[in-house]
Design an enzyme around this catalytic site. Sequence first.
Site, mmCIF file in Angstrom:
data_model
loop_
_atom_site.group_PDB
_atom_site.id
_atom_site.type_symbol
_atom_site.label_atom_id
_atom_site.label_comp_id
_atom_site.label_asym_id
_atom_site.label_seq_id
_atom_site.Cartn_x
_atom_site.Cartn_y
_atom_site.Cartn_z
ATOM 1 N N GLY A 91 0.812 -1.217 0.000
ATOM 2 C CA GLY A 91 0.000 0.000 0.000
ATOM 3 C C GLY A 91 0.848 1.270 0.000
ATOM 4 N N GLU A 107 1.645 1.843 -3.531
ATOM 5 C CA GLU A 107 0.391 2.255 -4.184
ATOM 6 C C GLU A 107 0.045 3.702 -3.847
ATOM 7 O OE1 GLU A 107 -1.481 -1.279 -2.499
ATOM 8 O OE2 GLU A 107 -2.170 -1.818 -4.504
ATOM 9 N N GLU A 153 2.736 -8.251 -1.545
ATOM 10 C CA GLU A 153 1.523 -8.849 -0.988
ATOM 11 C C GLU A 153 1.484 -10.359 -1.148
ATOM 12 O OE1 GLU A 153 1.590 -6.090 -2.831
ATOM 13 O OE2 GLU A 153 0.238 -4.592 -1.979
HETATM 14 C C1 HXC Z 1 1.751 -3.727 10.255
HETATM 15 C C2 HXC Z 1 3.994 -3.351 10.242
HETATM 16 C C3 HXC Z 1 4.027 -3.350 8.835
HETATM 17 C C4 HXC Z 1 2.803 -3.544 8.146
HETATM 18 C C5 HXC Z 1 6.031 -3.023 9.552
HETATM 19 N N1 HXC Z 1 5.254 -3.145 10.636
HETATM 20 N N2 HXC Z 1 5.300 -3.147 8.430
HETATM 21 N N3 HXC Z 1 2.860 -3.532 10.931
HETATM 22 N N4 HXC Z 1 1.702 -3.735 8.902
HETATM 23 N N5 HXC Z 1 2.731 -3.541 6.819
HETATM 24 C C6 HXC Z 1 5.680 -3.064 12.044
HETATM 25 C C7 HXC Z 1 6.382 -4.326 12.499
HETATM 26 O O1 HXC Z 1 5.464 -5.301 12.839
HETATM 27 C C8 HXC Z 1 7.169 -3.807 13.672
HETATM 28 O O2 HXC Z 1 6.293 -3.684 14.771
HETATM 29 C C9 HXC Z 1 7.556 -2.400 13.249
HETATM 30 O O3 HXC Z 1 6.641 -2.043 12.217
HETATM 31 C C10 HXC Z 1 8.953 -2.327 12.686
HETATM 32 O O4 HXC Z 1 9.066 -3.266 11.628
HETATM 33 P P1 HXC Z 1 10.221 -4.367 11.556
HETATM 34 O O5 HXC Z 1 9.716 -5.470 10.702
HETATM 35 O O6 HXC Z 1 10.701 -4.708 12.904
HETATM 36 O O7 HXC Z 1 11.371 -3.551 10.796
HETATM 37 P P2 HXC Z 1 12.535 -4.131 9.887
HETATM 38 O O8 HXC Z 1 13.066 -5.409 10.487
HETATM 39 O O9 HXC Z 1 13.461 -3.020 9.640
HETATM 40 O O10 HXC Z 1 11.839 -4.554 8.506
HETATM 41 C C11 HXC Z 1 11.222 -3.561 7.678
HETATM 42 C C12 HXC Z 1 10.316 -4.245 6.602
HETATM 43 C C13 HXC Z 1 9.319 -5.178 7.321
HETATM 44 C C14 HXC Z 1 11.188 -5.040 5.634
HETATM 45 C C15 HXC Z 1 9.622 -3.115 5.832
HETATM 46 O O11 HXC Z 1 8.670 -4.435 8.385
HETATM 47 C C16 HXC Z 1 8.253 -5.704 6.414
HETATM 48 O O12 HXC Z 1 8.478 -6.607 5.627
HETATM 49 N N6 HXC Z 1 7.016 -5.176 6.515
HETATM 50 C C17 HXC Z 1 5.881 -5.626 5.769
HETATM 51 C C18 HXC Z 1 5.999 -5.189 4.331
HETATM 52 C C19 HXC Z 1 4.812 -5.690 3.524
HETATM 53 O O13 HXC Z 1 4.567 -6.892 3.376
HETATM 54 N N7 HXC Z 1 4.003 -4.745 3.003
HETATM 55 C C20 HXC Z 1 2.824 -5.072 2.263
HETATM 56 C C21 HXC Z 1 1.680 -5.130 3.204
HETATM 57 S S1 HXC Z 1 0.238 -5.743 2.412
HETATM 58 P P3 HXC Z 1 6.682 -4.247 16.226
HETATM 59 O O14 HXC Z 1 5.450 -3.980 17.037
HETATM 60 O O15 HXC Z 1 7.020 -5.671 16.053
HETATM 61 O O16 HXC Z 1 7.868 -3.400 16.608
HETATM 62 C C22 HXC Z 1 -0.382 -4.439 1.621
HETATM 63 C C23 HXC Z 1 -1.590 -4.846 0.942
HETATM 64 C C24 HXC Z 1 -2.374 -3.834 0.213
HETATM 65 O O17 HXC Z 1 0.079 -3.340 1.635
HETATM 66 C C25 HXC Z 1 -3.624 -4.425 -0.333
HETATM 67 C C26 HXC Z 1 -3.810 -5.877 -0.345
HETATM 68 C C27 HXC Z 1 -4.490 -6.464 0.847
#
Ligand code: HXC
Length: 257
Positions: A108, A111, A131
Amino acid sequence: TPYETVLVERTGRTALLTLNRPGALNALNLRVMEEVVAATEALDRDPEIGCIVITGSAKAFAAGADIKEMQPQGYMDMYLSDWFGAWDRLGQVRTPTVAAVSGYALGGGCELAMLCDILLAADTAVFGQPEIKLGVIPGIGGSQRLTRAVGKAKAMDLCLTGRTMDATEAERAGLVSRVVPADRLLVEALAVAETVAGMSKPVAMMAKEAVDRAFETTLAEGVRFERRLFHAVFATADQKEGMSAFAEKRPPTFTHR
Ligand code: HXC
């Protein structure tokens, strides 16, 4: 500002909207979405604002939709609440927008950046639609806007493998307007915004509308649409001023009328 997850600052005719959910890398939950859209729409209605910059933090523009919030949802929850439907209103904003992206712009977040008109990337920016790794697909237009921006080859690669692109690859592919050093990102984004905001607002709105039409229609219809707008700008005071100023060798003073 009245918002909890978004900071709004105004300088002259530009507005800077900063996503502010540092504990979650600006993950886009319903609250963030509501506030970004509301803040942008409020600025869009303000005739004193000529350009809106949307940015995040150094580490993350936005790491995607909030995965923890989505995890328990079912089809009826998503459908009845029209999950992500509010984002479509960002695409209706008529004031030019600039995304200033540093760090992660994933899912997102990517996006959201693609919903903006000009995309400035720090050399630290990372783009992707990961995703699929979560068992879902893009839901805020990623499969459509990424494909239009970079073509099928890279869009399929990103959406099917979930891999990310760095700023250099993203610029080469056509996703990004310009890449700048990370410590210059905000300065450059505000400078771009000030330049755009210094133009005639109605004419800038028409330029934006014309470019956007390229994604909605055939070439012949798009050219016809552009021609109508081109004729229409001759009804503005700013066209008279802009062309007079050129002839008189002075900078124009647009009145945004
Ligand atoms: C909820 C999130 C988050 C997310 C990060 N956090 N991304 N929480 N939703 N998308 C939170 C983590 O849980 C963590 O919380 C804190 O932010 C810090 O993140 P870390 O993972 O500890 O940081 P780091 O190790 O530096 O890694 C960064 C990262 C990783 C590589 C960006 O956070 C990651 O892979 N995030 C998800 C990326 C992703 O898949 N995005 C797409 C989402 S789906 P805590 O509480 O543990 O400290 C999407 C769908 C759209 O966008 C429409 C379809 C449904």
